[in-house]
Design an enzyme around this catalytic site. Structure first.
Site, PDB file in Angstrom:
ATOM      1  N   CYS A   1       0.828  -1.205   0.000  1.00 34.03           N
ATOM      2  CA  CYS A   1       0.000   0.000   0.000  1.00 34.03           C
ATOM      3  C   CYS A   1       0.863   1.256   0.000  1.00 34.03           C
ATOM      4  O   CYS A   1       0.665   2.157  -0.812  1.00 34.03           O
ATOM      5  CB  CYS A   1      -0.942  -0.035   1.212  1.00 34.03           C
ATOM      6  SG  CYS A   1      -1.659   1.546   1.637  1.00 34.03           S
TER       7      CYS A   1
ATOM      8  N   CYS B   1      -8.487  -1.110   6.611  1.00 35.97           N
ATOM      9  CA  CYS B   1      -7.389  -0.166   6.837  1.00 35.97           C
ATOM     10  C   CYS B   1      -7.467   0.365   8.259  1.00 35.97           C
ATOM     11  O   CYS B   1      -8.511   0.839   8.689  1.00 35.97           O
ATOM     12  CB  CYS B   1      -7.465   0.976   5.838  1.00 35.97           C
ATOM     13  SG  CYS B   1      -6.356   2.330   6.244  1.00 35.97           S
TER      14      CYS B   1
ATOM     15  N   GLN C   1     -10.347  19.045   7.003  1.00 33.31           N
ATOM     16  CA  GLN C   1      -9.303  18.213   7.603  1.00 33.31           C
ATOM     17  C   GLN C   1      -9.821  16.792   7.835  1.00 33.31           C
ATOM     18  O   GLN C   1     -10.959  16.616   8.277  1.00 33.31           O
ATOM     19  CB  GLN C   1      -8.852  18.822   8.923  1.00 33.31           C
ATOM     20  CG  GLN C   1      -7.994  20.070   8.761  1.00 33.31           C
ATOM     21  CD  GLN C   1      -6.557  19.758   8.342  1.00 33.31           C
ATOM     22  OE1 GLN C   1      -6.194  18.617   8.082  1.00 33.31           O
ATOM     23  NE2 GLN C   1      -5.748  20.791   8.259  1.00 33.31           N
TER      24      GLN C   1
ATOM     25  N   TYR D   1      -6.198  31.173   2.366  1.00 26.78           N
ATOM     26  CA  TYR D   1      -6.320  29.743   2.061  1.00 26.78           C
ATOM     27  C   TYR D   1      -7.378  29.165   3.021  1.00 26.78           C
ATOM     28  O   TYR D   1      -7.130  28.175   3.713  1.00 26.78           O
ATOM     29  CB  TYR D   1      -4.985  29.009   2.250  1.00 26.78           C
ATOM     30  CG  TYR D   1      -3.802  29.655   1.548  1.00 26.78           C
ATOM     31  CD1 TYR D   1      -3.483  29.312   0.238  1.00 26.78           C
ATOM     32  CD2 TYR D   1      -3.002  30.600   2.200  1.00 26.78           C
ATOM     33  CE1 TYR D   1      -2.384  29.886  -0.402  1.00 26.78           C
ATOM     34  CE2 TYR D   1      -1.916  31.181   1.561  1.00 26.78           C
ATOM     35  CZ  TYR D   1      -1.607  30.821   0.270  1.00 26.78           C
ATOM     36  OH  TYR D   1      -0.523  31.397  -0.356  1.00 26.78           O
TER      37      TYR D   1
ATOM     38  N   GLU E   1      -9.926  32.275  -0.750  1.00 25.98           N
ATOM     39  CA  GLU E   1      -9.770  30.852  -1.107  1.00 25.98           C
ATOM     40  C   GLU E   1      -9.955  30.699  -2.615  1.00 25.98           C
ATOM     41  O   GLU E   1     -10.813  31.338  -3.211  1.00 25.98           O
ATOM     42  CB  GLU E   1     -10.830  30.054  -0.312  1.00 25.98           C
ATOM     43  CG  GLU E   1     -11.192  28.688  -0.831  1.00 25.98           C
ATOM     44  CD  GLU E   1     -10.052  27.679  -0.808  1.00 25.98           C
ATOM     45  OE1 GLU E   1      -9.336  27.619   0.202  1.00 25.98           O
ATOM     46  OE2 GLU E   1      -9.890  26.976  -1.824  1.00 25.98           O
TER      47      GLU E   1
ATOM     48  N   CYS F   1       1.009  21.939   6.604  1.00 29.33           N
ATOM     49  CA  CYS F   1       0.998  20.476   6.582  1.00 29.33           C
ATOM     50  C   CYS F   1       2.298  19.948   5.999  1.00 29.33           C
ATOM     51  O   CYS F   1       2.408  18.768   5.681  1.00 29.33           O
ATOM     52  CB  CYS F   1      -0.205  19.957   5.799  1.00 29.33           C
ATOM     53  SG  CYS F   1      -0.279  20.582   4.130  1.00 29.33           S
TER      54      CYS F   1
END
Ligand code: SAH
Length: 403
Positions: A17, A93, A217, A246, A267, A342
């Site tokens: 994976c 998963c 998120q 953003y 945005e 991130c």
């Protein structure tokens, strides 16, 4: 924090994976690894506080995408690998929300019984490409987006009824038609088959609408902590003008608007801006406005008109911000910039620019929003410094030893 979780975790498709790059480490070691990485990349800009991890770092992904395929005559689903254009079957998963995982398994069976063929990327034959499932962690609402290669959906009503019959927790089903040559990308057209075509979730008492295409998120438990820290870093007293750059569906700006004078969100994604406006209405926020467009261009225009902001909160995608945007932030001269990132690599680059232009990183707080993967989220407080204070601190060896 879950320090004692053993490594390995027994995922049978760990190697094939490739989604969980750190699964060979215990959770405690994963956190240390991320902490050291953040210190290496960001320690030059300021002190990195200890990473905040999850109590239970499993089944946290409330957005699940699973591609369908036919393998040896059986309908299966799992991770699509763009390099081979093949699907690696995944039955269970450990990162995915359990409700969503069960729905995916039901869909496999329904495709078989309704004789609906998975789409084949190589031959272009077949119908069902993949499914995107989103669950509101706090509301329990579930959206199933069935991504199809063409519009004509055979036995659609019976199919949707059978799905809802098995999973009454589903609150909406949407068909998205994607004729794209790449997989796992939504097409333009959404057809609502059941319910409202979107779900809602809550963060810290505010309601948020999530449509198939908008960014939200994937780990709501940790997001609640991350956003609370971002708002704490903004240091709002009720009178400030805040720019939420953003802004996605307006989550951070709407939460901040409760303690600000005025909030302006910008945005690129038009669908997200539509959701953001609706979210402002849902939360009775009358001191927030949203604009669709490139954050950099928007800021250049604001700066050229001599407008001012007290606080800028920025949450760019993985590629980081751009020079146009950051130059305009500096020109707008806010007292504080709160940077949610991130990607510590691009964050490191952008913090250097801010550092050279009068904004020092006063606080750097990493969060483990994506346990078992290599990803790491950070929130940084940058404060305007007097010109003589610009001298930058170098990496502290003490920091490198802190984990
Ligand atoms: N702050 C939001 C969204 C963060 S994700 C939240 O926490 O939910 C990053 C967002 O930046 C995405 O919604 C993406 O559509 C948007 N984006 C990407 N490039 C952009 C640009 N050049 N200008 C403005 N927004 C952009």
């Amino acid at each position: 924090m879950a320090k004692n979780i053993k490594k390995g975790n027994g995922c049978p498709v760990y190697k094939k994976c490739g989604g969980c790059q750190l699964q060979n480490l215990t959770y405690d070691m994963q956190l240390k690894h991320k902490q050291v990485r953040c210190i290496k990349l960001l320690g030059r800009a300021g002190h990195v506080d200890e990473i905040i991890g999850m109590e239970n770092p499993y089944n946290y992904r409330c957005k699940v995408q699973s591609a369908f395929a036919t393998i040896r005559g059986n309908v299966t689903s799992g991770v699509f690998q763009s390099s081979t254009k093949r699907v690696v079957p995944v039955d269970n998963c450990m990162l995915e929300d359990k409700v969503a995982s069960e729905i995916v398994l039901t869909l496999r069976k329904l495709l078989k019984s309704f004789k609906i063929k998975p789409y084949d990327m190589e031959t272009g034959a077949g119908f069902m490409r993949y499914v995107q499932i989103r669950r509101g962690f706090y509301t329990g609402q579930v959206m199933v987006v069935l991504v199809t290669a063409s519009e004509q959906f055979p036995s659609v009503t019976s199919f949707v009824n059978a799905l809802i019959g098995r999973h009454p927790e589903i609150t909406t089903v949407v068909q998205n038609v994607s004729k794209k040559s790449v997989n796992l990308v939504l097409g333009e057209k959404n057809i609502t088959l059941y319910g409202d075509g979107y779900i809602e979730d809550t963060i810290d008492g505010c309601r948020f609408r999530i449509s198939p295409k908008s960014f939200y998120q994937v780990n709501p438990q940790m997001t609640t902590l991350l956003y609370a820290k971002a708002i704490e870093f903004m240091g709002l007293t009720g009178s400030e003008t805040v720019i939420d750059a953003y802004c996605g569906t307006g989550t951070i700006g709407i939460l901040a608007s409760r303690n600000a004078g005025r909030v302006i969100g910008v945005e690129l994604n038009k669908d997200a801006v539509r959701d953001a406006k609706e979210n402002a209405r849902l939360n009775n926020c009358d001191n927030i406005e949203f604009f669709a467009g490139d954050a950099g261009e928007f800021m250049v225009e604001m700066a050229s008109k001599g407008k001012k902001a007290d606080v800028v909160i920025m949450d760019p995608p993985r590629a980081g911000s751009d020079i146009k945007f950051m130059r305009s932030v500096v020109k707008l001269n806010p007292e504080r910039v709160v940077y949610v990132s991130c990607n510590p690599e691009t964050l490191s680059h952008d913090l250097t620019y801010f550092g050279q232009n009068g904004y020092a990183a006063k606080k750097i707080q990493p969060y483990d929003l994506f346990p078992h993967t290599g990803h790491c989220e950070c929130v940084v407080l940058l404060s305007r410094e007097k010109a003589d204070d610009y001298a930058r601190v170098s990496v502290k060896t003490k920091d490198l030893k802190q984990v």
